[in-house]
Design a protein around this motif. Sequence first.
Motif, PDB file in Angstrom:
ATOM      1  N   LEU A 142      41.427  20.777   6.816  1.00  0.00           N
ATOM      2  CA  LEU A 142      40.071  20.276   7.033  1.00  0.00           C
ATOM      3  C   LEU A 142      39.866  18.921   6.364  1.00  0.00           C
ATOM      4  N   VAL A 143      40.527  18.695   5.243  1.00  0.00           N
ATOM      5  CA  VAL A 143      40.483  17.370   4.607  1.00  0.00           C
ATOM      6  C   VAL A 143      41.180  16.348   5.500  1.00  0.00           C
ATOM      7  N   GLU A 144      42.334  16.734   6.033  1.00  0.00           N
ATOM      8  CA  GLU A 144      43.077  15.827   6.915  1.00  0.00           C
ATOM      9  C   GLU A 144      42.268  15.472   8.163  1.00  0.00           C
ATOM     10  N   GLU A 145      41.503  16.444   8.672  1.00  0.00           N
ATOM     11  CA  GLU A 145      40.691  16.211   9.858  1.00  0.00           C
ATOM     12  C   GLU A 145      39.393  15.477   9.551  1.00  0.00           C
ATOM     13  N   GLY A 146      39.074  15.305   8.273  1.00  0.00           N
ATOM     14  CA  GLY A 146      37.852  14.615   7.887  1.00  0.00           C
ATOM     15  C   GLY A 146      36.629  15.500   7.831  1.00  0.00           C
ATOM     16  N   VAL A 147      36.796  16.802   8.052  1.00  0.00           N
ATOM     17  CA  VAL A 147      35.664  17.724   7.971  1.00  0.00           C
ATOM     18  C   VAL A 147      35.223  17.878   6.523  1.00  0.00           C
ATOM     19  N   LEU A 148      36.177  17.963   5.617  1.00  0.00           N
ATOM     20  CA  LEU A 148      35.902  17.993   4.180  1.00  0.00           C
ATOM     21  C   LEU A 148      36.271  16.652   3.568  1.00  0.00           C
ATOM     22  N   GLN A 149      35.382  16.134   2.755  1.00  0.00           N
ATOM     23  CA  GLN A 149      35.602  14.850   2.105  1.00  0.00           C
ATOM     24  C   GLN A 149      35.666  15.061   0.599  1.00  0.00           C
ATOM     25  N   PRO A 150      36.756  14.641  -0.040  1.00  0.00           N
ATOM     26  CA  PRO A 150      36.836  14.820  -1.497  1.00  0.00           C
ATOM     27  C   PRO A 150      35.798  13.965  -2.206  1.00  0.00           C
ATOM     28  N   VAL A 151      35.136  14.570  -3.184  1.00  0.00           N
ATOM     29  CA  VAL A 151      34.146  13.849  -3.985  1.00  0.00           C
ATOM     30  C   VAL A 151      34.359  14.201  -5.452  1.00  0.00           C
ATOM     31  N   LYS A 152      33.836  13.346  -6.304  1.00  0.00           N
ATOM     32  CA  LYS A 152      33.867  13.602  -7.739  1.00  0.00           C
ATOM     33  C   LYS A 152      32.433  13.705  -8.219  1.00  0.00           C
ATOM     34  N   ILE A 153      32.123  14.781  -8.937  1.00  0.00           N
ATOM     35  CA  ILE A 153      30.785  14.958  -9.493  1.00  0.00           C
ATOM     36  C   ILE A 153      30.850  14.654 -10.973  1.00  0.00           C
ATOM     37  N   ASP A 154      30.002  13.764 -11.414  1.00  0.00           N
ATOM     38  CA  ASP A 154      30.002  13.336 -12.810  1.00  0.00           C
ATOM     39  C   ASP A 154      29.902  14.547 -13.735  1.00  0.00           C
ATOM     40  N   GLY A 155      30.829  14.645 -14.676  1.00  0.00           N
ATOM     41  CA  GLY A 155      30.819  15.734 -15.641  1.00  0.00           C
ATOM     42  C   GLY A 155      31.641  16.938 -15.225  1.00  0.00           C
ATOM     43  N   TRP A 156      32.120  16.955 -13.989  1.00  0.00           N
ATOM     44  CA  TRP A 156      32.965  18.053 -13.530  1.00  0.00           C
ATOM     45  C   TRP A 156      34.425  17.658 -13.656  1.00  0.00           C
ATOM     46  N   ASN A 157      35.268  18.632 -13.924  1.00  0.00           N
ATOM     47  CA  ASN A 157      36.705  18.370 -13.956  1.00  0.00           C
ATOM     48  C   ASN A 157      37.433  19.145 -12.857  1.00  0.00           C
ATOM     49  N   GLN A 158      36.671  19.609 -11.845  1.00  0.00           N
ATOM     50  CA  GLN A 158      37.266  20.379 -10.759  1.00  0.00           C
ATOM     51  C   GLN A 158      37.284  19.548  -9.474  1.00  0.00           C
ATOM     52  N   SER A 159      38.312  19.765  -8.658  1.00  0.00           N
ATOM     53  CA  SER A 159      38.356  19.131  -7.352  1.00  0.00           C
ATOM     54  C   SER A 159      37.205  19.687  -6.509  1.00  0.00           C
ATOM     55  N   THR A 160      36.499  18.799  -5.844  1.00  0.00           N
ATOM     56  CA  THR A 160      35.276  19.176  -5.135  1.00  0.00           C
ATOM     57  C   THR A 160      35.266  18.506  -3.772  1.00  0.00           C
ATOM     58  N   TRP A 161      34.700  19.208  -2.787  1.00  0.00           N
ATOM     59  CA  TRP A 161      34.640  18.680  -1.425  1.00  0.00           C
ATOM     60  C   TRP A 161      33.217  18.724  -0.901  1.00  0.00           C
ATOM     61  N   LEU A 162      32.919  17.760  -0.050  1.00  0.00           N
ATOM     62  CA  LEU A 162      31.630  17.629   0.606  1.00  0.00           C
ATOM     63  C   LEU A 162      31.830  17.819   2.104  1.00  0.00           C
ATOM     64  N   HIS A 163      31.004  18.657   2.739  1.00  0.00           N
ATOM     65  CA  HIS A 163      31.086  18.777   4.195  1.00  0.00           C
ATOM     66  C   HIS A 163      30.556  17.485   4.811  1.00  0.00           C
ATOM     67  N   ARG A 164      31.234  16.995   5.822  1.00  0.00           N
ATOM     68  CA  ARG A 164      30.899  15.683   6.372  1.00  0.00           C
ATOM     69  C   ARG A 164      29.501  15.626   6.982  1.00  0.00           C
ATOM     70  N   GLU A 165      28.924  16.783   7.348  1.00  0.00           N
ATOM     71  CA  GLU A 165      27.591  16.799   7.935  1.00  0.00           C
ATOM     72  C   GLU A 165      26.514  17.210   6.935  1.00  0.00           C
ATOM     73  N   ALA A 166      26.879  17.309   5.669  1.00  0.00           N
ATOM     74  CA  ALA A 166      25.908  17.738   4.666  1.00  0.00           C
ATOM     75  C   ALA A 166      24.773  16.722   4.531  1.00  0.00           C
ATOM     76  N   ARG A 167      23.555  17.227   4.484  1.00  0.00           N
ATOM     77  CA  ARG A 167      22.386  16.380   4.265  1.00  0.00           C
ATOM     78  C   ARG A 167      22.311  15.945   2.810  1.00  0.00           C
ATOM     79  N   ARG A 168      21.703  14.759   2.588  1.00  0.00           N
ATOM     80  CA  ARG A 168      21.549  14.229   1.234  1.00  0.00           C
ATOM     81  C   ARG A 168      20.068  13.932   0.978  1.00  0.00           C
TER      82      ARG A 168
END
Length: 327
Positions: free
Chosen positions: A250-276
């Motif tokens: 899903l990352v390769e397809e662009g459905v999941l986008q890797p993100v970094k959240i300040d203060g987190w030390n875990q790998s995290t993903w954002l759904h490409r259609e997620a509202r902000r």
Amino acid sequence: MTESLNPALARRIALAAQGFGEAMPSIVRANHLRRTIARLGLHQIDSVNVLTRAHYLPAYSRLGVYDPRLLEADAWGPLRSRRLFEYWAHEASLIPLPLQPLLRWRQAMADAGETGWKGLRIFARDRRADAISILERIRNDGPLAASDIESGKRRAGWWEWGDSKMALEWLFWSGHITTATRRASFERVYDLTERVLPQTILALPTPEPAAARRQLIEHSARALGVATAKDLRDYFRLSPTEAHPAIAQLVEEGVLQPVKIDGWNQSTWLHREARRPRRIRHAALLAPSIDLGTRPRRAPLWHTLSDRNIRPCSAAHLWILCSTVPA
């Protein structure tokens, strides 16, 4: 390049993905409830009854006051009008019927004794004949509950199941039977899967296990908005071995986008259609033990809100989501 998100934005993304912050309807109708469950992907079932049985609370948290009979009709009402079925997704859950093919690989594994609780797996092998005899009784006599079969030697305790109940649960886990209805005591009544689920659902093709798990992870990501690998796989109770290839694809397809959240030390993903959303305005009573988007294991996402915006009510195992989650 990996995008950085501040924790406040990450929380708003997660809350929006779970359906918080939207205007509540003045009158909740069946279509409102169905959209909510479709968004979440599952409604975990829990017999815990503090205010009401816990599985009624997620819809209340998002929609406001509604008639529980709307949920009951879609889950346990007349067969021709049902929209949900019971199965092990996260825990025991109500799941939209179109997702049933995505869980057949799990049923096949249970049938082979490769998944499920240790006490149930014996019915896939050494005691399979005992389970099949109960299956044949249901086939010939119609829907049955464990209390209709048990010999009277019931064990004390909520989870102290007798042999017949264990056999029924293995048949349920492996897809031979499903829930026909629930009695007033909330006891599950079982019937053959082909007599409960619509033929249109049973006729759907069975995807390859890897493809099914990829779709389940995508459902998890859409429902969570932003999530760690553990969040993504825990939503439908996938193992790391089952989930990681799906996440990678899903990352390769662009459905999941890797993100970094300040203060987190875990790998995290954002759904490409997620509202902000810039702001979330919502007041709700939460049951985090079954409300997967706000459950305690996602605490890094919520801990800085615990004093002002999400307040534990530990005696009732409930939280209060206050009216505004700030920017």
